[in-house]
Design a protein around this motif. Structure first.
Motif, short mmCIF file in Angstrom:
data_model
loop_
_atom_site.label_atom_id
_atom_site.label_comp_id
_atom_site.label_asym_id
_atom_site.label_seq_id
_atom_site.Cartn_x
_atom_site.Cartn_y
_atom_site.Cartn_z
N LEU A 162 0.84 -1.20 0.00
CA LEU A 162 0.00 0.00 0.00
C LEU A 162 0.87 1.26 0.00
CD1 LEU A 162 -2.76 1.33 0.09
CD2 LEU A 162 -2.77 1.02 2.58
N ALA A 178 -5.78 1.24 -2.91
CA ALA A 178 -6.32 0.05 -2.25
C ALA A 178 -6.56 -1.08 -3.24
CB ALA A 178 -7.60 0.41 -1.52
N THR A 220 -3.28 -2.61 -4.21
CA THR A 220 -2.77 -3.42 -3.10
C THR A 220 -3.49 -4.76 -3.02
OG1 THR A 220 -2.27 -1.40 -1.85
CG2 THR A 220 -2.41 -3.45 -0.60
#
Length: 438
Positions: free
Chosen positions: A75, A282, A285
């Motif tokens: 992240l 996000a 990730t």
């Protein structure tokens, strides 16, 4: 049902390897291949009652607390990729490249070290340098191979420099302290980075036309850079993450969370934090971690089944017989196996498939598994740049100018691969370079 155990461990190992190769050639994903082969051999070798043993190994892998550090560092890399922090850092580091022949290439490597110390993921770092540094060097008239090789090799330094994801996965697989791995990898990583810088400066001095100096007009433009804004947040992030780990204030997992908070705070202060930025980071990730987890599940299942078959003893006996019982010969054979596998498989698969087998052998030989983790990491450095499937080259190709071919990228990387192999040999033959602190 056919009883595979009747084949014996030798022919069973060969059948397992051939099955994996054939399934991979069909285009099936590595995670699915390893999981399917594990299922077939578990049932065929031990019967249906062996399946609960496989699932228990999977739970221990995905349930590890330290594994939480992986999505946190991924992240961090995703947030860096979508913020202006890396761009401003590169602009600020132009002070390194002023009036020094080859200085912009050295500047690129310095930025690569800082970025690697912030995220530990090579994909985003290589892409960032490909966007920021490569066009700059080409515009200044740098030799194409020197510019391409420096950018790609520098981007791959995230493999070695803490907080490297490769070191974290190795630590999980080998059951060794990730903090110890970070301490041990730091010096070899710096030796590798400085060897790149030395090569750039030497080749630039030998061939001045490879690295022209910036014009006075370009140097004057650099004076407009806000160095405090550009350097403060990256240096603070590195200090918080690595400082908290090395001083014992925070564990690797806690430090990774601190790093994410630090990058989000930095982006907010700089006025770059948006909901879309967080959402895209996000999603990236989740995609990366999903890949790592699925490969981990398949590889853990396969290695678990192979160990139950007696695979570790078989591999140990085979390698020791090939090396004539020599400890160094055994290590070199392992390195050769890792180099070959690294040319064709993702590093996650290589780590999770081989380390549960290799590390017990290393321990039985009286060698330090922490040292071996650093050696493994250096080996994966080579695989990141090596044809035919060196991932760093493909990352750079995705953002490089269209006239730069994949073949040109791989040929540009040959001097840097030679430097990687040299540093790998140094750490193998002089282990104290990695474990000097013990």
């Amino acid at each position: 049902m056919f009883d595979l155990s009747a084949l014996g461990i030798g022919y069973g190992s060969l059948l397992m390897l051939v099955s994996m190769i054939l399934l991979l050639l069909t285009g099936m994903q590595l995670a699915m291949v390893t999981g399917l082969v594990a299922l077939i051999f578990a049932v065929g070798w031990f019967g249906i009652d062996a399946l609960p043993l496989v699932t228990s190994r999977l739970y221990s892998f995905v349930g590890s607390y330290v594994f939480l550090a992986v999505p946190m560092f991924v992240l961090m890399a995703a947030l860096l990729d979508r913020s202006g922090i890396a761009r401003d850092l590169f602009d600020a580091m132009k002070v390194v490249g002023r009036k020094v022949r080859g200085g912009v290439a050295v500047q690129t490597l310095v930025v690569a070290i800082i970025l690697a110390s912030m995220s530990g993921v090579i994909g985003g770092e290589t892409v960032l340098l490909g966007i920021l540094a490569l066009p700059q060097m080409l515009r200044l008239g740098y030799n194409r191979k020197l510019a391409i090789g420096t950018t790609c090799a520098g981007g791959a330094l995230g493999t070695m420099l803490p907080p490297s994801i490769v070191l974290i996965i190795y630590g999980l697989t080998a059951s060794v302290s990730i903090g110890d791995l970070f301490k041990s990898a730091f010096l070899p990583a710096l030796i590798l980075a400085f060897s790149y810088m030395a090569y750039v400066l030497i080749i630039s001095r030998m061939h001045p036309e490879y690295a022209p100096l910036p014009s006075d007009e370009e140097l004057a433009q650099d004076k407009n850079t806000n160095y405090f804004k550009a350097l403060f947040f990256p240096i603070l992030s590195v200090a918080v993450v690595l400082g908290s780990i090395y001083t014992g204030i925070a564990s690797v997992t806690e430090a990774s969370a601190l790093g994410v908070v630090g990058i989000i705070f930095s982006a907010w202060v700089r006025g770059e934090l948006t909901f879309d930025m967080l959402k895209e980071s996000a999603k990236a990730t989740m995609s990366t971690c999903g890949m790592i987890i699925w490969i981990g599940i398949g590889a853990t299942a396969l290695v678990g089944v192979y160990n139950l078959m007696g695979g570790i003893d078989f591999v140990e006996e085979t390698i020791l017989s090939l090396s004539g019982g020599s400890v160094m010969g055994t290590v070199l054979i392992m390195m050769a196996i890792l180099l070959v596998l690294g040319m064709f498989l993702d590093w996650v698969g290589v780590a999770l498939l081989t380390m549960p087998i290799f590390v017990p052998i290393i321990t039985n030989l009286g060698l330090d598994p922490v040292w071996f983790g650093v050696v493994f990491c250096l080996n994966m450095q080579v695989s990141f740049l090596s044809p035919p499937f060196g991932p760093a080259a493909f990352y750079l190709k995705s953002v490089a100018p269209k006239d730069i071919s994949l073949g040109e990228i791989f040929s540009s990387l040959l001097p840097f691969i030679a430097l990687q192999v040299t540093v790998l040999a140094l750490v193998i033959f002089f282990p104290q370079l990695a474990i000097w602190w013990k």
